[in-house]
Enzyme design. Structure first.
Site, PDB file in Angstrom:
ATOM      1  CG  HIS B 322      -2.051  -0.819   1.081  1.00  0.00           C
ATOM      2  ND1 HIS B 322      -1.844  -2.154   1.349  1.00  0.00           N
ATOM      3  CD2 HIS B 322      -3.310  -0.492   0.558  1.00  0.00           C
ATOM      4  CE1 HIS B 322      -3.391  -2.633   1.171  1.00  0.00           C
ATOM      5  NE2 HIS B 322      -4.231  -1.780   0.435  1.00  0.00           N
ATOM      6  N   GLY B 323       2.040   1.153   0.580  1.00  0.00           N
ATOM      7  CA  GLY B 323       2.908   2.264   0.729  1.00  0.00           C
ATOM      8  C   GLY B 323       4.053   2.215   1.240  1.00  0.00           C
TER       9      GLY B 323
END
Lengths: 380, 478
Positions: B322-323
C-alpha cells in the site's frame, strides 16, 4: 431493459440537476447575483471561495490582504483603529499571484485603500491562478464557466437548502445546532467573524515559547533544514514581485497602498542564519529590493515591523516561528494607524539593517520547557 | 483523468463507447486496439511522463510471458525466465515506490542527508501485480497464448488501470476476445450506468462529504476522546465509500463495454471476523495475496506454526504494497496478528451455544469493526507516533468535549454506519453476478422499475453535482 429506459434514466438525471441549479440560483449562497433578502446570509471560512462573493456583496473602501499572518483580524477592529470600512480578503498559504488576482477583482469596486501584509515567501512560487485548484478563478471573473461551476454544484445546493432551513422558524433550531462548520461550508452568521479565532480559543496553549522553540528545532533539524531553502530564487521572486505587486500598484494610482512586512519571531531569521545562510542572504537581498522599489512609488506607504525587538524577541507571542498572536494583531493595527514604523523613503534599508544586526547578535536560548513557559512565558 | 470529472463523464467515456461499438461492426480486433489506445490516452492525461514506463512494462512482461508459454524451455530455463520477469517487475516497483523510503531510513540510521525525489507512477502497484500473476501462471502452464493487443488491453484497460480491481488474465482475456462484447447492449449500458452512478455518489457525496470530519482526529494536535473517535470512524467510512465507490465506477464503466469486472467489495463492515473481513475488503488484492504469496510461501500446508508465520509475512508485505512507510507496515502487522488470533480462536476457541448465536454475531461484528478501525488509524496517520497518539486519545476518558459540534458530527457518523451496516451493497441492488455474467435480471420484470430508474437517476445527478475539482481517490497513491 430498453433504449427507452436509458433515455428515461438520463432525462430524469438532467431534470434533477436542473432543479439543483434553480435552487442555487434562487438562494445564491455567495450572494453573487443579489444580496440576501429573503433568508439570513451565512458565510464561509474558505476565503478563496468566499472572497468572490464578499467582493460583490459587501460595501467597503479599504481592502485587507495577506496570508495566514493576517487572517484573524476582525474587520470591525480594522475600521475602528485604522479607519474606513474594510473588507478582509486574506487567504491562508496564498501566493503573490493569488493575492494580486483577488485584489484586482476587489479593486474593480474602486476602494480607496489597500492594506497588504506581504511575506517574502509568497513570491517564491506563484503559479497561474487557473492552475490553482483551490481558487475558483472563473468565479471571480464571473464568466460562464465560473457561473456554471457555481450553479452546477451539489455542495452549494446542500448549502442553499441549509440556509433556507436556517431561515425557516420551524427548522432553524435544529439546522443551527447541526451547522458545525466542519461539514457545512457556510456556518458563520456574521461577516465580521470570518476566520477570526473563537472566543473560547485557548491563546495561552497555542501561542507560547515552547511551541515557538519546538518549531525552531523542527525546521533546523538535519532532516528538514533543506526545506528552508525551498523555492528561494532571487530572480524568480523579483519577477513575481514586479508582476504581482508593482504591476497592480501601478495600474491603480488612485488607490493608497499600505504595505507591511509582518513581525515574525526572530527565530525565523535565526533558523536561516544557522541552517541555511544562503537563503537568509536571498531574503535580505530580496526585501532590500522590495523596500527600495516600493518606497519609490507615490501611492505606497511601506511599514516594516520585522525589527520591533520587544515583540519579535518575546517568543511567547508566537505559535511557531512566524505566526503571532491576536495581541500582536492589535499592535499591528496601531502601528499602521500611527505610521510609527513607516519606512523613510530616503532611508529604505534602515529597518533591514536593524534586523540584520539583531539576527547577528541573537543567541538561541537554552530552553527546557517549564510550567511557566507552558503557560505563555518567555524562555529568557 | 478522474472518473469523477466532467471531462471523463461528458466527453471521454461517450467518445470511447461510440468508437468501440462503431469499430465493433468492422471486426473483432479493431475495438480492442481502440480501447487499448484510449486507455493509454486516459493514463497519459495526467501521467504522460510515465506512459513509456507503462509501455515498457507491458512489452517486457509480454516477451517474458511468450518465452514461458511458447518456447520449449527446460524446467531450469523456465525458472530463470520467471525469475527475470518477476525480479524485473519488482525492481521497477522498488525503485519508484520504495527508494525514497529506504533513503529516509538510511538517513535516520546513519544521520546522512541524502535526498532523492522520485515521483510515484500512478497505478504501478496495480499493473505490476496484474502482470506478475500473468507470469506466474504462464510458468505454471495455465496460460494460453494471447495476441499483443489483447494483452496490452488487459494491462491498460482504463476502468481498472489506476486503482484496480486487480484483474486476472483468465477472467479478462477471454472476454476481450468475444465478439458479443463489441455490440452495444442497452441493458448492459443502463445497468453499467446505474452501477457507475452509485459509485459516483459514494465518492462525491458520501466519501467527500465525510472527509472534513477526518481532520478531527488526524489534524488536531490534542483531540479529545470523542473527537478522536469521530475522526477515526469518519476515515473508516471515507475510505470504504471512496474505494468501493471507485470500484463500483470501474465495474459500471466496464459493463457498458460488455465486460464484467470482478467485484472488489462485499459490505466489508458487515464482517463478523477478520478472516471474513478480508473476504469482503479489496477482494481482488486478497485473492492475489492468497494465490501468489501466501500459497507460494507454503500457506497452511507446513503446519500451524508456519501458517501463522506465512500469514504475518503476507500481511506485512500487503501493508508495504500500500505504501512505503512504517505506518503501512504497522497496519499490515496488525492485520497479520488479527488473522493469526482469528485462526487460533477458530481452532482452540470455545463453540458458541446456538441460543447465544445472535448475540455472538453482534459482538463479533462490533469487535471486528473496532479492530479494523484501530488498524485504519495507522493506515491514515502520518507517522506511527501520530497513530499511537490518536489511539491514546481514543482511550483517554479524562478529556471529553462532546459539545454541540461533536454531537452533530456523531449524528453524521451514525448515518454512515447505518448505510455501511444495513444498506444492501451495489451488487445486491443490481443483481450483479460476475461469475455467471448476469446483471439486472430482476429489474427487467420488476413492477417498480420506473421508480427505481428515477431514484438511481437522482443518485447520478447528485453524484455529478457533487464533483469537486480537487478530489482524487485515496487509492490512487498506492
Amino acid at each position: 431493459m430498453s433504449v427507452r429506459n436509458l433515455v428515461q434514466f438520463v432525462g430524469a438525471a438532467v431534470a434533477v440537476m436542473l432543479m439543483s441549479v434553480g435552487l442555487n440560483f434562487v438562494v445564491d449562497p455567495l450572494q453573487l447575483f443579489r444580496s440576501a433578502n429573503f433568508y439570513k446570509p451565512m458565510y464561509s471560512n474558505d476565503s478563496r471561495m468566499q472572497n468572490a462573493g464578499l467582493i460583490r456583496s459587501q460595501t467597503f473602501d479599504t481592502v485587507f490582504m495577506g496570508t495566514s499572518l493576517a487572517i484573524h483580524f476582525r474587520q470591525s477592529d480594522i475600521d475602528r483603529v485604522v479607519g474606513g470600512r474594510s473588507l478582509k480578503l486574506s487567504m491562508t498559504g496564498s501566493s503573490s499571484h493569488e493575492q494580486s488576482f483577488v485584489l484586482a477583482a476587489a479593486l474593480a469596486r474602486h476602494p480607496k485603500r489597500v492594506i497588504w501584509e506581504v511575506d517574502d515567501w509568497i513570491f517564491r512560487n506563484a503559479p497561474d491562478v487557473d492552475a490553482d485548484i483551490y481558487l475558483p478563478a472563473d468565479l471571480y471573473r464571473r464568466n460562464p464557466r465560473g457561473i456554471a461551476e457555481y450553479l452546477f454544484n451539489g455542495v452549494m445546493a446542500r448549502e442553499s437548502a441549509w440556509m433556507l432551513a436556517r431561515s425557516t422558524p420551524l427548522l432553524a433550531p435544529v439546522a443551527t445546532r447541526v451547522s458545525t462548520g466542519i461539514v457545512f461550508k457556510f456556518p458563520i452568521p456574521d461577516v465580521d467573524d470570518i476566520n477570526v479565532l473563537a472566543p473560547t480559543f485557548d491563546l495561552g496553549s497555542f501561542y507560547n515559547a515552547t511551541r515557538a522553540m519546538a518549531a525552531f528545532a523542527s525546521i533546523t533539524s538535519p532532516a528538514r533544514r533543506v526545506y528552508l531553502a525551498d523555492g528561494y530564487n532571487f530572480d524568480a521572486m523579483m519577477k513575481n514581485f514586479e508582476r504581482d505587486a508593482i504591476g497592480l500598484i501601478q495600474a491603480n494610482p488612485e488607490v493608497q497602498f499600505d504595505i507591511y512586512l509582518p513581525p515574525y519571531s526572530i527565530l525565523q531569521f535565526v533558523a536561516m542564519r544557522d541552517a541555511s545562510p544562503a537563503t537568509l542572504k536571498i531574503v535580505y537581498d530580496f526585501t532590500a529590493f522590495v523596500a527600495q522599489r516600493l518606497t519609490q512609488l507615490p501611492n505606497v506607504r511601506l511599514h516594516d515591523f520585522r525589527a520591533i525587538k520587544e515583540v519579535t524577541h518575546d517568543l511567547s507571542n508566537y505559535g511557531d516561528v512566524i505566526h503571532h498572536s491576536p495581541v500582536v494583531d492589535a499592535k499591528v493595527l496601531q502601528w499602521l494607524a500611527s505610521g510609527e514604523y513607516r519606512v523613510d523613503p530616503s532611508k529604505p534599508l534602515a529597518s533591514l539593517d536593524a534586523l540584520k544586526a539583531q539576527v547577528e547578535a541573537y543567541r538561541v536560548p537554552r530552553f527546557s520547557p517549564s510550567p511557566l513557559v507552558g503557560e505563555g512565558g518567555s524562555p529568557r | 483523468m478522474l472518473f469523477n470529472s466532467y471531462l471523463f463523464i461528458f466527453l471521454f467515456l461517450p467518445v470511447v463507447l461510440l468508437g468501440y461499438f462503431a469499430l465493433g461492426r468492422r471486426g473483432n480486433v479493431a475495438p480492442v486496439v481502440w480501447l487499448a489506445l484510449c486507455s493509454l490516452a486516459f493514463y497519459s492525461f495526467s501521467n504522460w511522463q510515465f506512459v513509456p514506463l507503462l509501455i515498457a512494462s507491458i512489452a517486457f512482461n509480454y516477451v517474458v510471458g511468450l518465452f514461458l508459454i511458447e518456447r520449449k524451455l527446460g524446467p531450469r530455463a523456465r525458472r530463470v525466465m520467471l525469475t527475470i520477469g518477476v525480479v524485473g517487475d519488482l525492481v521497477v516497483l522498488g525503485i519508484f515506490k520504495y527508494a525514497g523510503f529506504i533513503v529516509v531510513n538510511l538517513n535516520a540510521i546513519f544521520a546522512t542527508g541524502i535526498s532523492i525525489a522520485i515521483l510515484l507512477p500512478v497505478g504501478i502497484s496495480f499493473y505490476t501485480f496484474t502482470q506478475i500473476a500473468f507470469l506466474v501462471d504462464a510458468y505454471r502452464g495455465s496460460v494460453a497464448r494471447y495476441a499483443l493487443p489483447h494483452y496490452a488491453l488487459f494491462v491498460t484497460y482504463f476502468p481498472h488501470l489506476i486503482a484496480g480491481p486487480i484483474l486476472h488474465h483468465k477472467d479478462m482475456l477471454p472476454q476481450f476476445e468475444r465478439s458479443e462484447t463489441k455490440r452495444a447492449n442497452p441493458h448492459l449500458i443502463l445497468c453499467g450506468l446505474i452501477i457507475f452512478s452509485i459509485g459516483l455518489f459514494k465518492k462525491t457525496c458520501l466519501a467527500d462529504g465525510i472527509q472534513p470530519l477526518v481532520s478531527l482526529a488526524f489534524d488536531l494536535s490534542t483531540p479529545s476522546l470523542d473527537q478522536a473517535w469521530i475522526g477515526a470512524l469518519a476515515y473508516t467510512f471515507q475510505l470504504y465509500f471512496d474505494f468501493s465507490g471507485y470500484s463500483d465506477m470501474a465495474v459500471g464503466i466496464s459493463l457498458m463495454f460488455g465486460i464484467f469486472l470482478p467485484i472488489n467489495f462485499n459490505s466489508p463492515y458487515k464482517a463478523r471476523s477478520i478472516i471474513d473481513f478480508w473476504r469482503r475488503w479489496h477482494m481482488t488484492l486478497s485473492q492475489f495475496l492468497r494465490d501468489y504469496l501466501y500459497i507460494s510461501l507454503g500457506g497452511n500446508r507446513r503446519g500451524p506454526l508456519l501458517r501463522y508465520v506465512n500469514l504475518m509475512v503476507t500481511m506485512l508485505l500487503g501493508g508495504l504494497w500500500h505504501g512505503a512507510a512504517w505506518t503501512f507496515v504497522a497496519w499490515g502487522a496488525l492485520h497479520g496478528a488479527y488473522l493469526c488470533i482469528n485462526h487460533a480462536w477458530n481452532r482452540f476457541g470455545p463453540n458458541i451455544s446456538p441460543r447465544l448465536a445472535r448475540l455472538g454475531d453482534i459482538v463479533a461484528l462490533l469487535l471486528t469493526f473496532v479492530a479494523v478501525v484501530v488498524a485504519w488509524v495507522f493506515f491514515r496517520a502520518d507517522t506511527v507516533d501520530a497513530a499511537l497518539t490518536i489511539l491514546t486519545r481514543m482511550t483517554d476518558p479524562s478529556h471529553i468535549v462532546f459539545g454541540r459540534g461533536e454531537i452533530a458530527d456523531s449524528g453524521i457518523i451514525v448515518l454512515y454506519a447505518a448505510l455501511a451496516w444495513f444498506a444492501p451493497n451495489t451488487q445486491e441492488i443490481m443483481g450483479y453476478d460476475h461469475a455467471h455474467r448476469r446483471v439486472g435480471e430482476r429489474l427487467t420484470v420488476w413492477r417498480l422499475r420506473p421508480l427505481f430508474l428515477y431514484a438511481t437517476a437522482a443518485v447520478l445527478a447528485f453524484g455529478i453535482l457533487g464533483i469537486q475539482s480537487h478530489s482524487e481517490f485515496i487509492y490512487f497513491r498506492f
